[in-house]
Design an enzyme around this catalytic site. Structure first.
Site, PDB file in Angstrom:
ATOM      1  CG  ASP A   1      -2.135   0.880   1.301  1.00  0.00           C
ATOM      2  OD1 ASP A   1      -2.880   0.075   1.054  1.00  0.00           O
ATOM      3  OD2 ASP A   1      -1.808   2.364   1.329  1.00  0.00           O
TER       4      ASP A   1
ATOM      5  CG  ASN B   1     -11.894  -0.651   4.328  1.00  0.00           C
ATOM      6  OD1 ASN B   1     -12.883  -1.086   5.070  1.00  0.00           O
ATOM      7  ND2 ASN B   1     -10.927  -0.075   3.898  1.00  0.00           N
TER       8      ASN B   1
ATOM      9  CB  VAL C   1      -9.624   1.595  -4.907  1.00  0.00           C
ATOM     10  CG1 VAL C   1      -8.865   1.642  -6.425  1.00  0.00           C
ATOM     11  CG2 VAL C   1      -8.438   2.683  -4.396  1.00  0.00           C
TER      12      VAL C   1
ATOM     13  CG  HIS D   1      -8.988  -3.152  -2.672  1.00  0.00           C
ATOM     14  ND1 HIS D   1      -9.738  -1.814  -2.628  1.00  0.00           N
ATOM     15  CD2 HIS D   1      -8.843  -2.659  -0.895  1.00  0.00           C
ATOM     16  CE1 HIS D   1     -10.176  -0.934  -2.364  1.00  0.00           C
ATOM     17  NE2 HIS D   1      -9.220  -0.915  -1.163  1.00  0.00           N
TER      18      HIS D   1
ATOM     19  CG  HIS E   1      -6.985  -2.934   3.195  1.00  0.00           C
ATOM     20  ND1 HIS E   1      -6.158  -2.087   3.408  1.00  0.00           N
ATOM     21  CD2 HIS E   1      -8.074  -2.322   2.443  1.00  0.00           C
ATOM     22  CE1 HIS E   1      -7.101  -0.641   2.190  1.00  0.00           C
ATOM     23  NE2 HIS E   1      -7.764  -1.141   2.272  1.00  0.00           N
TER      24      HIS E   1
HETATM   25  P1  5GP Z   1      -9.311   1.044   0.282  1.00  0.00           P
HETATM   26  O1  5GP Z   1      -9.898   2.823   1.075  1.00  0.00           O
HETATM   27  O2  5GP Z   1     -10.497   1.549  -0.693  1.00  0.00           O
HETATM   28  O3  5GP Z   1      -9.700   0.463   1.050  1.00  0.00           O
HETATM   29  O4  5GP Z   1      -8.151   1.327  -0.158  1.00  0.00           O
HETATM   30  C1  5GP Z   1      -7.568   1.798  -1.250  1.00  0.00           C
HETATM   31  C2  5GP Z   1      -5.666   1.453  -0.884  1.00  0.00           C
HETATM   32  O5  5GP Z   1      -5.217   2.299  -1.643  1.00  0.00           O
HETATM   33  C3  5GP Z   1      -5.471   2.678   0.192  1.00  0.00           C
HETATM   34  O6  5GP Z   1      -5.516   2.474   1.330  1.00  0.00           O
HETATM   35  C4  5GP Z   1      -4.373   3.638  -0.324  1.00  0.00           C
HETATM   36  O7  5GP Z   1      -4.036   4.413   0.919  1.00  0.00           O
HETATM   37  C5  5GP Z   1      -3.710   2.580  -1.465  1.00  0.00           C
HETATM   38  N1  5GP Z   1      -3.724   2.995  -2.789  1.00  0.00           N
HETATM   39  C6  5GP Z   1      -4.711   4.067  -3.125  1.00  0.00           C
HETATM   40  N2  5GP Z   1      -3.256   4.757  -4.735  1.00  0.00           N
HETATM   41  C7  5GP Z   1      -2.277   3.533  -4.471  1.00  0.00           C
HETATM   42  C8  5GP Z   1      -1.144   3.201  -5.914  1.00  0.00           C
HETATM   43  O8  5GP Z   1      -1.367   4.592  -6.225  1.00  0.00           O
HETATM   44  N3  5GP Z   1      -0.050   2.472  -4.982  1.00  0.00           N
HETATM   45  C9  5GP Z   1      -0.633   1.936  -4.173  1.00  0.00           C
HETATM   46  N4  5GP Z   1       0.556   1.158  -4.012  1.00  0.00           N
HETATM   47  N5  5GP Z   1      -1.513   2.161  -3.563  1.00  0.00           N
HETATM   48  C10 5GP Z   1      -2.457   2.898  -3.318  1.00  0.00           C
END
Ligand code: 5GP
Length: 113
Positions: free
Chosen positions: A29, A86, A95, A99, A101
């Site tokens: 991440d 999430n 996003v 996915h 975590h």
């Molecule tokens: P969500 O909040 O949708 O469950 O998790 C999305 C995750 O994607 C977040 O923890 C965020 O830090 C990670 N993330 C967003 N953009 C990027 C990126 O460009 N590269 C990587 N490696 N992680 C990302």
């Protein structure tokens, strides 16, 4: 319109990839919330778990088994780790590409914020 994760999968943008097989990709991440924070994603796009269909059952199973494999590979199984998915705005999803975590390397609090 492709999400940031599709662009990582296609290698359009770089990521620190820790695991890959035919159907999954795992990478660190960009904004880690624990000493180890990896995201594992199916290469085939499902926006979120709420949009998964019965025909996605095998891929959802592969996602969890893949997460456990990555956790073992990174040595997180020794002390334990947390898997988080999430879903939607109140769930903290940012996003729209399913996915999971994988968080570890420190004791994690409960309940989550
Ligand atoms: P969500 O909040 O949708 O469950 O998790 C999305 C995750 O994607 C977040 O923890 C965020 O830090 C990670 N993330 C967003 N953009 C990027 C990126 O460009 N590269 C990587 N490696 N992680 C990302």
């Amino acid at each position: 319109m492709s999400t940031i994760f599709e662009r990582i999968i296609s290698r359009e943008i770089p990521a620190d990839i820790v695991f890959e097989n035919e159907e999954l990709l795992a990478f660190r991440d960009a904004s880690p919330q624990a000493p180890t924070h990896v995201l594992i994603v199916p290469k085939r796009v499902i926006a979120r778990v709420d949009e998964a269909k019965p025909e996605d059952k095998e891929l959802l199973g592969a996602l969890l088994l893949g997460a456990a494999e990555v956790a073992r590979k990174l040595g997180l199984n020794q002390n334990g780790y947390r898997l988080v998915i999430n879903n939607g705005p109140f769930g903290g999803e940012t996003v729209p590409h399913l996915h999971c975590h994988i968080l570890g390397g420190r004791p994690l609090g409960w309940p989550p914020g």
